[in-house]
Enzyme design. Structure first.
Site, PDB file in Angstrom:
ATOM      1  CD  GLU A  54      -7.939  -3.029  -0.816  1.00  0.00           C
ATOM      2  OE1 GLU A  54      -6.974  -2.868  -0.037  1.00  0.00           O
ATOM      3  OE2 GLU A  54      -7.869  -3.704  -1.856  1.00  0.00           O
TER       4      GLU A  54
HETATM    5 ZN    ZN Z   1      -4.290  -6.582  -1.281  1.00  0.00          ZN
END
Ligand code: ZN
Length: 641
Positions: free
Chosen positions: A401
């Site tokens: 992320e």
């Molecule tokens: Zn995503």
């Protein structure tokens, strides 16, 4: 966080001119560049700062015609850098068309290194015109989905022998920076081949596969209207009741994988929710395309027959292959399991690997672990790609992320996202052959090579220094230290020209000597005397560290530019006799030259012709020792060091 291996003998990065640029002027001009000592590589993308350096160098060393050529190339390269279309208001982020065109241009420019494959069709390509029309800019005809394989097809290793990596991005279409980061990594590999020794061996040993845009239909919508914040694909079959724009139709492709699919604690059964898991496990064509491509890459013997009943089964340290899914945002790394807050059977190795990916360029930006039994396990996500690739295909599997926002600001993207994550991706490809083993071993943090100043006249010494640590990369901010990093670095081995994984006793190797330890980082070094069967010119040296539990770490390399000793023949006697015994040359201290055949159990005695010289040195002056060191250097000929 990982230094590129740099040897002082290694040439500075030199401009690379594209094939098109080279065609702009006579090839004899190209030879002038090369004759002037500039590595002008054909068929490689041009990098503007490097080109400036070339121009600068040429002002110092070349005549005007060559300068003119470089300036032509410079203007051409500058035009090319703006050639790719960008996402509105994000001049650092290529849009779908820009990414796709870049991919095809890279394949054209690197025919032996990069291949594009059509791996499937999007939902709208299979169901043209099916999307709701009142929404803006629906891509009626859909798209192909592309795989991109970066490897050296001229390597001596077959595809079956190569480690496999698959890195996908753009699964969630509003996560704009993910495709750009992935493309930057592909470009780094292609740009660095021939120049960066690590990238050379990686592409000789590894296939690095990319899917830059795993959800092109969705990406098209997300780019057409940023306000949509489009995340899912464009399958609106079950979404006729959705109250767009508050609730969007479409299937969340990262909840649709056929592993732990359909759990409502980790996804939604509501077609209007952002994490709708779809109508059936693996129902979406985009997910099917990724799975089929992954199955064509990763070794079949690791696939599991009954994945959901095998979640407690260790995949083990012989596991090969790495899968990475790049999302944004939040500066997080995740790894299995994601569908439940329960550690996977290979958690030691997965966690060690995940922590090394989480290590940032600046410690204050070390990523957090969205991982089982960690404080930052935010919520379960079921039917996601990362669980599937580990759970069903048996490869080491991680999610990123990246950054701070879906629509990342360019300064943040360049200075933080790229700085933190490109080295992490490089770690992943270095460790891809045995990820669950190497992740538990020590890392080479730097490898420096220094050719002795007197090499060309009298020495054959190359000074090698390595910094290695079992703990440095695995221990990240705000987490307790991890036990795979508790071991001492037991040793560092150097391998000349033969990669450690192919070594099998061939080629020259050296064990480095421990020098000191400071803050968990150990320094090892050695003055290596180049054996005479090592020809002058460019060689590669690989370093690999081992910890006290026997875990090896990933390989790091450097070029060694071995100089020619100016006139070695004058150092031999008339019959070309040489001394096969080990010679210690006291060049940097006052210790005398000595020969000790017994020490290494060589089969031959020292040649008589050599002995008087040795005695002379033993009794002689420093200056004599120096002049005769040259002889001894040559006398090492034939030794296996
Ligand atoms: Zn995503």
């Amino acid at each position: 966080m990982w230094e590129d291996s740099v040897g002082p003998g290694a040439r500075q990065p030199i401009c690379a001119l594209t094939a098109a640029h080279i065609d702009d002027f006579d090839r004899s001009e190209l030879m002038k560049f090369k004759d002037a000592g500039l590595d002008v590589m054909e068929s490689k993308p041009c990098n503007i700062p490097r080109l400036f350096k070339v121009v600068d160098d040429m002002f110092k060393s070349l005549q005007l015609p060559a300068i003119a050529c470089a300036l032509v190339a410079l203007s051409s390269a500058a035009a090319q850098s703006d050639e790719y279309t960008k996402i509105d208001n994000h001049p650092c982020l290529r849009d779908y068309n820009g990414i796709t065109k870049s991919m095809f241009d890279l394949a054209d420019a690197n025919p032996t290194l990069a291949t594009v494959t059509d791996i499937g069709d999007t939902y709208l390509k299979l169901h043209p015109g099916s999307a709701i029309t009142e929404m803006s800019d629906i891509p009626e005809d859909g798209f192909d989905i592309w795989g991109f394989n970066v490897t050296n097809s001229d390597s001596s290793h077959t595809s079956d022998e190569k480690a496999k990596v698959l890195i996908i991005s753009g699964v969630h279409s509003r996560e704009y920076a993910t495709s750009e980061l992935n493309m930057r990594f592909a470009e780094k590999l292609l740009d660095g081949f021939g120049d960066n020794s690590d990238i050379n061996w990686i592409l000789n040993h590894t296939e690095v596969h990319f899917i830059f845009t795993a959800n092109p239909d969705g990406r098209y919508m997300a780019e057409s209207d940023v306000e949509l914040w489009w995340r899912k694909n464009a399958n609106f079959e079950n979404g006729s009741t959705c109250d767009h724009p508050e609730d969007n139709p479409g299937v969340d492709m990262n909840r649709n994988y056929p592993f732990a699919w359909g759990r409502e604690d980790g996804a939604s059964a509501d077609p209007c929710m952002d994490d709708f898991f779809g109508s059936a496990p693996g129902s979406e064509p985009e997910v099917q395309a990724v799975i089929a491509y992954a199955k064509s890459i990763f070794p079949e013997h690791q696939f599991l027959d009954d994945p959901e009943n095998s979640i407690d089964m260790e995949r083990g340290e012989n596991t090969t292959g790495v899968f990475i899914d790049i999302h944004s945002s939040g500066r997080m790394i995740y790894y299995p399991w994601g569908f439940v807050d329960q550690i996977a059977p290979d958690d030691d190795a997965l966690q060690a690997f995940g922590r090394k990916l989480a290590k940032a360029d600046d410690p204050s930006r070390d990523h957090v672990l969205w991982a089982p039994e960690q404080p930052d396990f935010m919520y379960p996500a079921s039917g996601d790609a990362t669980d599937y690739m580990y759970g069903a295909l048996g490869v080491a599997s991680f999610g990123f992320e990246i950054g701070q926002n879906f629509d990342e600001d360019c300064p943040v993207f360049e200075d933080e996202v790229v700085a933190d994550n490109i080295p992490a991706l490089m770690y992943a490809v270095k460790a891809a052959s045995l990820p669950l083993f190497y992740s538990q071993g020590p890392d080479i943090l730097s490898l420096s090579v220094h050719v002795d100043e007197e090499y060309e006249e009298s020495s054959n010494e190359i000074h090698i220094s390595v910094k290695a640590s079992d703990s440095e990369l695995v221990n990240i901010e705000n987490y307790p230290t991890f036990h795979t990093g508790d071991q001492a670095v037991n040793g560092v081995t150097l391998f000349l020209d033969v990669h450690p994984e192919n070594h099998n006793g061939a080629g020259h190797t050296w064990e480095l000597a421990f020098v000191d330890t400071k803050d968990g980082i150990d320094t090892f070094g050695k003055v290596v005397r180049m054996p005479s069967d090592v020809s002058p010119g460019r060689h590669i040296v690989y370093a690999q560290a081992v910890d006290s539990d026997g875990y090896l770490g990933p390989v790091t390399s450097s070029w060694i530019d071995v100089p020619e000793i100016t006139n070695p023949n004058q150092l031999l006697d008339g019959d070309g006799m040489i001394n096969p015994c080990e010679v210690t040359i006291g060049r940097s201290s006052n210790s005398p030259l000595t020969v000790d055949c017994d020490k290494i159990g060589k089969q031959e005695e020292p040649r008589k012709e050599i002995k008087p010289l040795i005695e002379e040195i033993d009794n002689g002056t420093r200056s004599k020792a120096l002049s005769l060191a040259s002889l001894a250097a040559t006398a090492i000929v034939g030794l296996v060091l």
